[in-house]
Structures are given as structure tokens and as C-alpha cells.
Design an enzyme around this catalytic site. Structure first.
Site, mmCIF file in Angstrom:
data_model
loop_
_atom_site.group_PDB
_atom_site.id
_atom_site.type_symbol
_atom_site.label_atom_id
_atom_site.label_comp_id
_atom_site.label_asym_id
_atom_site.label_seq_id
_atom_site.Cartn_x
_atom_site.Cartn_y
_atom_site.Cartn_z
ATOM 1 N N VAL A 116 0.797 -1.221 0.000
ATOM 2 C CA VAL A 116 0.000 0.000 0.000
ATOM 3 C C VAL A 116 0.837 1.281 0.000
ATOM 4 O O VAL A 116 0.304 2.363 -0.247
ATOM 5 C CB VAL A 116 -0.959 -0.012 1.217
ATOM 6 N N TYR A 117 2.144 1.186 0.250
ATOM 7 C CA TYR A 117 2.969 2.390 0.259
ATOM 8 C C TYR A 117 3.010 2.989 -1.144
ATOM 9 O O TYR A 117 3.665 2.462 -2.045
ATOM 10 C CB TYR A 117 4.385 2.085 0.737
ATOM 11 N N THR A 118 2.298 4.099 -1.313
ATOM 12 C CA THR A 118 2.170 4.792 -2.594
ATOM 13 C C THR A 118 1.727 3.816 -3.687
ATOM 14 O O THR A 118 2.253 3.836 -4.798
ATOM 15 C CB THR A 118 3.486 5.499 -2.988
#
Length: 338
Positions: A52-54
Site C-alpha cells: 500500500v505504500y504509494t
């Protein structure tokens, strides 16, 4: 940098883990590579990211960097749970989403296995047996080496461990909780579960978003411009000025600045080193937006606070403990009557 075993496993990881949330969000690929290269030069081998990081950008940058490294020299950790699309099954810890998530993470990371695959948070909608059996299958298929959890409560973690034991499934080997001088409720139950069950603890936000970095001091009227806390106020993040501008925070920071001066280290290095000495902790997760921030954080390793310095920080950051977490005092009174 020294290496520690991750919980009761035979896996050795560097005592500082590099978190990569800023890669792809605040840093482009070239600057990200500079951060990763410097961390590796110091002996760091533990990289933590998440799908989900960026929306996968962090995983892609880490994967591109790994193409020029010896893959087996690094312990690669990522996570699954949060939304990766707009579809009804693009979120959660269902078998469908996990199987889709591991496939996409492997593609972005350009590898055929993940060393540590973590569930990013509890999913109240999915039966725990479904999640745990799926993680077990991933290990059996060779796509994952170890499994872990993040952001669980004490009862959730213990239930997951007990279910895995009951069914003979691969069990969590570590927990990634928020844990720092300003967030010690983690010690109420989670640390005890980890120590008793042999899980390693890899704390995130050891500097609480910058509050423990040394940039803040009593009598400030607002956060420095362009600091993470200033951004947090605008974005409504949990580490915002409005949430932490209180007497407890300034009491902790007063003690941190004093101990740091006494130790001859920076406040950030002191706060991270305090964590390194806590029961169950394997490797705090450090992050950086600039190379000089990384250099400063790397200085948290290779030395130890004295017992007196640790005690001073413990005293300043102690939370008021009520029933049933004050059982130690009750146990002591009971022993006196036996």
C-alpha cells in the site's frame, strides 16, 4: 551494525531495519537508491515495505534496487491488507486478496520469494482461520519464508498464535507495532505476548513521526515549517501537533534532551537506542527523507545507554497504569500473605 535473531527463528537481521514508506512518495528513484546504498554499506540487511505504500511504488523501487544486489544478502519484508484498488476484493485478508497481493508484490519486487510476509492490520470481516491457512500455504509453496503481523491488539495476536499451533500452521514470528517513548501502551500486553511466545518485535515510528528527533522543545508555539508534524496537522495524521502538544509529551522530550546530552548522542539516536534495549525488540524501523537523516539514525547502533539513562527515560515516559494492568502490585501483596 550488529545482527540479531528474529524472535526464535534462525533468521538474522540487522539491529536497525530500513523502512521504505518514503520511497516513491517523497523520494524519487535516484535519491531512494542513495538511501538504500548507504544503509547496505553500514551492514543493514533488513528492508521493510508494504504493497500500500504509494500504491506499490515503494515495492517497485526496492525491487529495481535489488536487481543490482545479491538478493539472498537481504531480508525483504512486505505487507498485505489495505486497499490496492476499487474492487470489492481489493482489500482485506481474505484468501483471494492475499493470493492476489503476494502475486503483485512479487512482481513489483522482482523476486520469486518474500522473506517476511506480514498482515498489515487485523481484518474483522475475514475468519482468522482463512487468513492463517492461506499464509501457511504461501510458506508451503515457497513464496514466503516467514509470516508476521502488524498493528494487532494483544488478544488478536494471542488468538492467531494459538490457532496456528492448533492446526499445525506456520505461526507469526514477529510483530510490527508502534512503539516509542511516547507510545508505551504497547507494553500493556503486546510485549508480554511476544516475549512469552518468542516473537521478535520490530517497532515502527521509533521517533513518533519526528517528535523525538530533537527538533521539538518545550514552549514552542507551533511545529517547524515543512516538518512532518506540520504536514501531519494539515493531513490529519495521528502524530499531529494538536494530538501531542501536551504536558506528557514535553515531559518526555525534556528527559530525552537531558539524557541525550549526558550520553553525547543526538535525541533521535538516544530514543532509538532506548528501544534497542527493551525486552523482545529485535530491530526498530528507521526511515529517512534525506541522506543526512539516515546517517543520524544509523548512529543509534553500536553503543548502549547506561542503566541509569534508561531508567530516567522510563520514568519520564511511564504511563498511568490502571487495573488490570497493575497486577504486579497486586501479586506482590498476595505474596506477602502467602
Amino acid at each position: 551494525m550488529e545482527y540479531r535473531y528474529l524472535g526464535r527463528t534462525g533468521l538474522r537481521v540487522s539491529e536497525l531495519c530500513l523502512g521504505t514508506m518514503t520511497l516513491g512518495r517523497e523520494l524519487g528513484e535516484n535519491d531512494s537508491f542513495s538511501i538504500l546504498n548507504r544503509y547496505a554499506e553500514e551492514g543493514g540487511n533488513f528492508l521493510d515495505t508494504a504493497d500500500v505504500y504509494t500504491r506499490g511504488a515503494s515495492e517497485e523501487i526496492v525491487g529495481n534496487w535489488l536487481q543490482n544486489q545479491q538478493r539472498d544478502d537481504f531480508v525483504l519484508a512486505t505487507k498485505v491488507r489495505f486497499p490496492m484498488g476499487d474492487g470489492p476484493n481489493d482489500i482485506g485478508l481474505s484468501r483471494k486478496h492475499i493470493m492476489s497481493g503476494i502475486k503483485e508484490s512479487l512482481r513489483r519486487l522482482k523476486t520469486d520469494y518474500i522473506d517476511l510476509y506480514q498482515v498489515h492490520a487485523w481484518d474483522p470481516r475475514t475468519p482468522l482461520e482463512e487468513t492463517l491457512s492461506t499464509l501457511n500455504d504461501l510458506v508451503r509453496e515457497g513464496l514466503v519464508r516467514y509470516v508476521g503481523a502488524s498493528n494487532f491488539k494483544g488478544w488478536q495476536l494471542q488468538k492467531a498464535i494459538d490457532l496456528s499451533k492448533k492446526h499445525g500452521w506456520e505461526s507469526f514470528v514477529c510483530l510490527q507495532p508502534q512503539y516509542n517513548l511516547l507510545t508505551r501502551a504497547t507494553e500493556y500486553e503486546l510485549i508480554d505476548v511476544c516475549v512469552n511466545e518468542g516473537l521478535g518485535v520490530i517497532p515502527w515510528s521509533p521517533l513518533r513521526g519526528g517528535w523525538l528527533s530533537g527538533k521539538f522543545h518545550r514552549n514552542m508555539e507551533k511545529p517547524p515549517e515543512n516538518s512532518r508534524i506540520a504536514v501531519a496537522d494539515k493531513e490529519g495524521w495521528s502524530e499531529s501537533w494538536s494530538n501531542y502538544n501536551n504536558e506528557f509529551t514535553w515531559q518526555v522530550i525534556d528527559a530525552l534532551l537531558e539524557v541525550a546530552e549526558d550520553a553525547g548522542k543526538s535525541p533521535a539516536q538516544t530514543a532509538i537506542n532506548w528501544l534497542l534495549q527493551k525486552p523482545g525488540v529485535t530491530a526498530p524501523i528507521i526511515g529517512a527523507r534525506r541522506l543526512d537523516q539516515l546517517e543520524a539514525n544509523l548512529g543509534a547502533a553500536g553503543w548502549s545507554l547506561s542503566s541509569e539513562q534508561v531508567a530516567a527515560l522510563d520514568k519520564a515516559s511511564n504511563l498511568s497504569i490502571s487495573y488490570p494492568y497493575n497486577q504486579d502490585a497486586i501479586d506482590q501483596r498476595s505474596k506477602g500473605r502467602e
